[in-house]
Structures are given as C-alpha cells and as structure tokens.
Design a protein around this motif. Structure first.
Motif, PDB file in Angstrom:
ATOM      1  N   GLY A 128       0.837  -1.207   0.000  1.00 39.68           N
ATOM      2  CA  GLY A 128       0.000   0.000   0.000  1.00 39.68           C
ATOM      3  C   GLY A 128       0.873   1.259   0.000  1.00 39.68           C
ATOM      4  N   SER A 129       1.966   1.220   0.780  1.00 39.10           N
ATOM      5  CA  SER A 129       2.834   2.406   0.868  1.00 39.10           C
ATOM      6  C   SER A 129       3.533   2.697  -0.453  1.00 39.10           C
ATOM      7  CB  SER A 129       3.918   2.215   1.929  1.00 39.10           C
ATOM      8  OG  SER A 129       3.358   1.826   3.132  1.00 39.10           O
ATOM      9  N   LEU A 130       3.746   1.650  -1.254  1.00 44.95           N
ATOM     10  CA  LEU A 130       4.481   1.858  -2.508  1.00 44.95           C
ATOM     11  C   LEU A 130       3.569   2.047  -3.722  1.00 44.95           C
ATOM     12  CD1 LEU A 130       7.552  -0.524  -2.131  1.00 44.95           C
ATOM     13  CD2 LEU A 130       7.155   1.742  -1.266  1.00 44.95           C
ATOM     14  N   CYS A 131       2.255   1.954  -3.486  1.00 47.62           N
ATOM     15  CA  CYS A 131       1.314   2.242  -4.585  1.00 47.62           C
ATOM     16  C   CYS A 131       1.158   3.753  -4.723  1.00 47.62           C
ATOM     17  CB  CYS A 131      -0.063   1.650  -4.273  1.00 47.62           C
ATOM     18  SG  CYS A 131      -0.163  -0.100  -4.598  1.00 47.62           S
ATOM     19  N   HIS A 132       0.628   4.198  -5.872  1.00 47.61           N
ATOM     20  CA  HIS A 132       0.436   5.632  -6.081  1.00 47.61           C
ATOM     21  C   HIS A 132      -0.399   6.251  -4.978  1.00 47.61           C
ATOM     22  CE1 HIS A 132       2.399   6.232  -9.736  1.00 47.61           C
ATOM     23  NE2 HIS A 132       1.664   5.386 -10.432  1.00 47.61           N
ATOM     24  N   ASP A 133      -1.539   5.590  -4.711  1.00 52.65           N
ATOM     25  CA  ASP A 133      -2.422   6.107  -3.666  1.00 52.65           C
ATOM     26  C   ASP A 133      -3.190   4.941  -3.067  1.00 52.65           C
ATOM     27  OD1 ASP A 133      -4.535   5.445  -5.431  1.00 52.65           O
ATOM     28  OD2 ASP A 133      -4.278   7.368  -6.445  1.00 52.65           O
ATOM     29  N   ASP A 134      -3.906   5.252  -1.986  1.00 49.78           N
ATOM     30  CA  ASP A 134      -4.619   4.208  -1.252  1.00 49.78           C
ATOM     31  C   ASP A 134      -5.652   3.512  -2.131  1.00 49.78           C
ATOM     32  OD1 ASP A 134      -4.833   2.891   1.221  1.00 49.78           O
ATOM     33  OD2 ASP A 134      -6.819   3.815   1.468  1.00 49.78           O
ATOM     34  N   LYS A 135      -6.293   4.306  -3.032  1.00 50.97           N
ATOM     35  CA  LYS A 135      -7.342   3.739  -3.884  1.00 50.97           C
ATOM     36  C   LYS A 135      -6.750   2.661  -4.805  1.00 50.97           C
ATOM     37  CE  LYS A 135     -11.109   5.098  -6.881  1.00 50.97           C
ATOM     38  NZ  LYS A 135     -10.673   5.118  -8.270  1.00 50.97           N
ATOM     39  N   ALA A 136      -5.549   2.922  -5.325  1.00 47.74           N
ATOM     40  CA  ALA A 136      -4.910   1.947  -6.230  1.00 47.74           C
ATOM     41  C   ALA A 136      -4.715   0.618  -5.504  1.00 47.74           C
ATOM     42  CB  ALA A 136      -3.573   2.492  -6.713  1.00 47.74           C
ATOM     43  N   PHE A 137      -4.370   0.714  -4.218  1.00 46.06           N
ATOM     44  CA  PHE A 137      -4.182  -0.517  -3.447  1.00 46.06           C
ATOM     45  C   PHE A 137      -5.526  -1.180  -3.143  1.00 46.06           C
ATOM     46  CE2 PHE A 137      -3.957  -2.517   0.807  1.00 46.06           C
ATOM     47  CZ  PHE A 137      -3.178  -3.606   0.444  1.00 46.06           C
ATOM     48  N   ARG A 138      -6.474  -0.385  -2.660  1.00 51.57           N
ATOM     49  CA  ARG A 138      -7.777  -0.955  -2.248  1.00 51.57           C
ATOM     50  C   ARG A 138      -8.504  -1.592  -3.434  1.00 51.57           C
ATOM     51  NH1 ARG A 138      -7.248  -1.787   2.450  1.00 51.57           N
ATOM     52  NH2 ARG A 138      -6.105  -0.165   3.526  1.00 51.57           N
ATOM     53  N   SER A 139      -8.348  -1.034  -4.634  1.00 50.51           N
ATOM     54  CA  SER A 139      -9.130  -1.552  -5.770  1.00 50.51           C
ATOM     55  C   SER A 139      -8.315  -2.534  -6.624  1.00 50.51           C
ATOM     56  CB  SER A 139      -9.621  -0.396  -6.633  1.00 50.51           C
ATOM     57  OG  SER A 139      -8.500   0.337  -7.091  1.00 50.51           O
ATOM     58  N   MET A 140      -7.166  -2.949  -6.109  1.00 56.07           N
ATOM     59  CA  MET A 140      -6.300  -3.827  -6.911  1.00 56.07           C
ATOM     60  C   MET A 140      -6.980  -5.175  -7.155  1.00 56.07           C
ATOM     61  SD  MET A 140      -2.397  -4.774  -6.053  1.00 56.07           S
ATOM     62  CE  MET A 140      -1.812  -3.104  -6.004  1.00 56.07           C
ATOM     63  N   GLU A 141      -6.876  -5.706  -8.372  1.00 58.76           N
ATOM     64  CA  GLU A 141      -7.516  -6.999  -8.634  1.00 58.76           C
ATOM     65  C   GLU A 141      -6.790  -8.102  -7.841  1.00 58.76           C
ATOM     66  OE1 GLU A 141      -5.827  -5.959 -12.711  1.00 58.76           O
ATOM     67  OE2 GLU A 141      -6.883  -7.839 -13.003  1.00 58.76           O
TER      68      GLU A 141
END
Ligand SMILES: C[S@@+](CC[C@H](N)C(=O)[O-])C[C@H]1O[C@@H](n2cnc3c(N)ncnc32)[C@H](O)[C@@H]1O
Length: 399
Positions: free
Chosen positions: A88-101
C-alpha cells in the motif's frame, strides 16, 4: 489429452501455484493445510486449478517447488498485514491498493515476501513475478509489478522500508505493532495488556516463526514410537521425542522425506500437533467407551482417540462439512480404526435437539480462533473470530 499450447514453460511453477493457492484460500475459503496434502492440492488436480485461474498450465512441481509453495503460501498468509502495508505504501495512492484486482495483489504479496522475508535474489524475483503478471493478466499488470518491486528493492537495499514507528498512545502503538508483527490489532492489544509489550512481541515473533511439526505413531495399526524413530533414522530426518506424549515425535526439517517415503500414505503415522494430542489425553479414551466428537473433521483427534480404543467401543464423529467428514472416513480406513468410528454429517445445533445418543465422553472442538496454533495453521490468521471450546464430560450420559 490436454492441448500443449496451454502449457507455459516460461513461468516459474512455484509462483504460479502459490498465486493460485492464495486465491483459493482468500476467495474460496480453502484450507491451507488441506491444499498441502499431496494428491488433493497438487499434481494434475492442482494444475487444473492453475489452468482455470491463470489460463495456462505450468510444468508439474518437483519437490523443491513444492517446498517453496508451502513456505511462500504459509509465509504470505502469516505476514499478510505487514506485506499489505508495504505494498500500500508503494502504490500511487490508497485507492490503487484498495481496488487492486485479487490476482495482481497475490503476485505482489509473493514478490514482497520473497524479497523481504526470504531474501531471495531480487533480480530473479522481479523478473519472474513480472512475467507471471504479464502472462496471467496483461502487459500493463507486469509493468506495475515491475515498478513496485523495483521500488521495494531500492528501499530494502538502503535499509529504509516504509514501516510505521512505535510511537503515540497505546492504540497507535498497537496499530504499529500489528503491522510490524503482522497480527490483528485486537490481539496485540489483548496480549500487550496481559503480558506487557516485550512479551507480546516475543509471542508474535514465535507465532510467525517457521513452524515445526509433530508426528504421531499410529498405534491403531500397531506402529510404536520406536518404529517411527527407526524409520526417521533410516531417512536421516533429525527428530526429538515429545516430552509430553508417548506416541509423538517432533521434526523441524525433513517432512518431505517422510512424505516421499510414504509413511503418511501408508497410515503409519499422522502429522498432528501435540496440543491436539494433549486434548485427547484429557478425554482419555478407553476400549469400550462410547464417545461423541461434536466437530470432528478432518479428524485428527477422532483418529487419535480411535487408535486408543483397540477396536472396542464407538466414536460418533459429527461434522457439518460433508467434504471434510469424507476425508475423516477415508483416513480412518487407512489408519485401520474405521471399525470404531461412525460418521454423522449434521449440523450439531439441529442434531443436538433431536438426538438420542448416549455417551461416556463428549469432545467439542468448535471452530476456533486458532491462537494456539497460529504458527502452523496459518489460515487461522484470516479467521480469528471464533471460539475454541474443547470439553470433556466424563460420565456424561446425555449429549
Ligand atoms: C476446529 S475444526 C475441528 C477439528 C477436529 N476436531 C480435528 O481434530 O481434526 C471445527 C470443525 O467444526 C465443524 N463445524 C462448524 N460448525 C459446525 C456445526 N454447526 N455443526 C457441526 N460441525 C460444525 C467444521 O466443519 C470444522 O470441521
């Protein structure tokens, strides 16, 4: 005959199988321990799942691959909270992590676990997981895995992984500890309250350590612990005797050699935790007893109890899950204790209302938090909501 174009020889089989097993555990509620049993989760059966999930098969797993799958699936589940925090910390934003397939997330978890916890060579981990994401999802997914894993490698090399600091009030510290040691927050709070922070940390580290195993000599088939020790010596498997239970031997490494030698397949012994064995010693089954095992499947305790009844008496094994009860029945035959076991597929809550069974002893091993076996039965870390009740009513007449 399967079409060979569905066979992908370029993807590393242990990563493909690990990703699929993690999907099956998380999305389908599969049990990690059952997936590990050869013949059920592996071989052609396993490749069927791989093909349905990823769209291709890989080469079959050799023993080294199988060991890696066990390590990676178990470790990834044990360290999930920690790994997800890093991802999560290395994703662009929290949404990118939460919605990851889900499949992409499993591939990243595997890559993170291999780099951070297994210290595998990072170039190989990055290349292999990127390839897996590309062929099982699409090129863009591979690029994303590439970007995130490369960032992780740089941060690890500069010793600056983005982890939470242990500061603030009790609540904030519990949240940080929950991530650092990958445990649920409520558990950290409870253990810190009762044991203090230092001991709670030790306990969490122990829980997430690599598990060791105990094996039980199957006296139902006339196998003694001395027989088992002789076999382990021949196989050069390091072991020590249990100090609590006469039928048990502990091993830390070498389980694969034991499996390959066919000791489990022949029913000469069973993998069983000593804590489970201790419950059985409380029930203290005797020849001639009538015993009800209320939540029996997959049957570890039922089989151990049955082996102590020397063919006399009856053990009623109730479970709501027919599939798991079927496994119990098959294993009972293999262990030659089926003569004293009657399986009853039923929901205990309704069964108890109408049942006329009389018994001497009752064991209720209900779905549990698994707090005592977190290091081994890793899937419990995903559940952690239920209660363990293991009761022994000596002289109970009505169930
Ligand atoms: C902790 S496991 C039991 C492990 C087992 N005693 C052994 O040693 O292998 C709990 C079992 O309870 C069963 N179970 C859950 N709800 C149940 C219900 N309402 N009635 C009967 N069995 C139930 C589950 O299917 C599961 O197999």
């Amino acid at each position: 005959m399967r079409k060979t174009q569905k066979l992908n020889l370029h993807v590393s089989p242990h990563r493909a199988v690990s990703a699929v097993r993690l999907m099956r555990i998380e999305m389908g509620g599969a049990f990690a321990d059952l997936l590990n049993e050869k013949g059920k989760g592996s071989g052609d059966n396993e490749m069927g799942y791989v093909e349905r999930t990823l769209g291709f098969r890989t080469k079959n797993l050799d023993d080294r691959d199988l060991r890696l799958v066990t390590d990676i699936v178990g470790g990834t589940i044990r360290w999930r909270r920690y790994l997800d925090y890093l991802i999560g910390s290395l994703c662009h934003d929290d949404k990118a992590f939460r919605s990851m397939e889900p499949l992409l997330l499993q591939i990243l978890r595997i890559g993170f676990y291999e780099i951070v916890k297994l210290d595998m060579p990072s170039y190989a981990v990055v290349d292999e997981n990127v390839r897996l994401a590309k062929v099982s999802l699409r090129p863009g997914a591979g690029n994303m895995v590439n970007g995130i894993l490369r960032k992780l490698v740089l941060l690890k090399e500069s010793n600056s992984l983005p982890l939470p600091k242990l500061e603030g009030d009790d609540r904030a510290q519990a949240r940080a500890l929950a991530i650092l040691y990958s445990h649920p927050v409520w558990m950290v709070r409870r253990w810190t309250k009762h044991l203090g922070q230092e001991k709670a940390i030790k306990l969490m580290m122990w829980n997430n350590d690599d598990p060791s195993f105990s094996l039980r000599a199957n006296s139902g088939k006339g196998v003694t612990r001395a027989d088992l020790v002789m076999q382990f010596n021949m196989l050069k498997v390091p072991h020590e005797l249990s100090s609590h239970l006469d039928h048990f031997v502990r091993v830390k490494t070498g389980l694969q050699s034991i499996i390959q030698a066919g000791l489990l397949k022949q029913g000469l012994c069973a993998v069983q935790d000593e804590s489970a064995g201790l419950i059985v010693s409380v029930v203290n089954p005797q020849p001639g007893d009538s015993i009800v095992d209320c939540c029996a499947a997959p049957g570890g305790k039922t089989l151990y109890m049955a082996s102590q009844m020397h063919g006399q008496g009856m053990l009623y094994a109730i479970d709501i899950n027919k599939g798991r009860l079927r496994i119990l029945k098959e294993t009972a035959k293999l262990h030659q204790v089926d003569g004293v076991i009657t399986t009853i597929p039923s929901d205990l809550r309704t069964f108890a209302e109408s049942c006329q069974l009389k018994s001497d002893k009752v064991l209720l091993d209900a779905p549990c938090s698994g707090l005592g076996v977190l290091s081994k039965v890793v899937v419990y870390q995903l559940i952690c909501l239920k209660i363990l009740v293991a009761l022994n009513f000596d002289n109970t007449k009505d169930v």
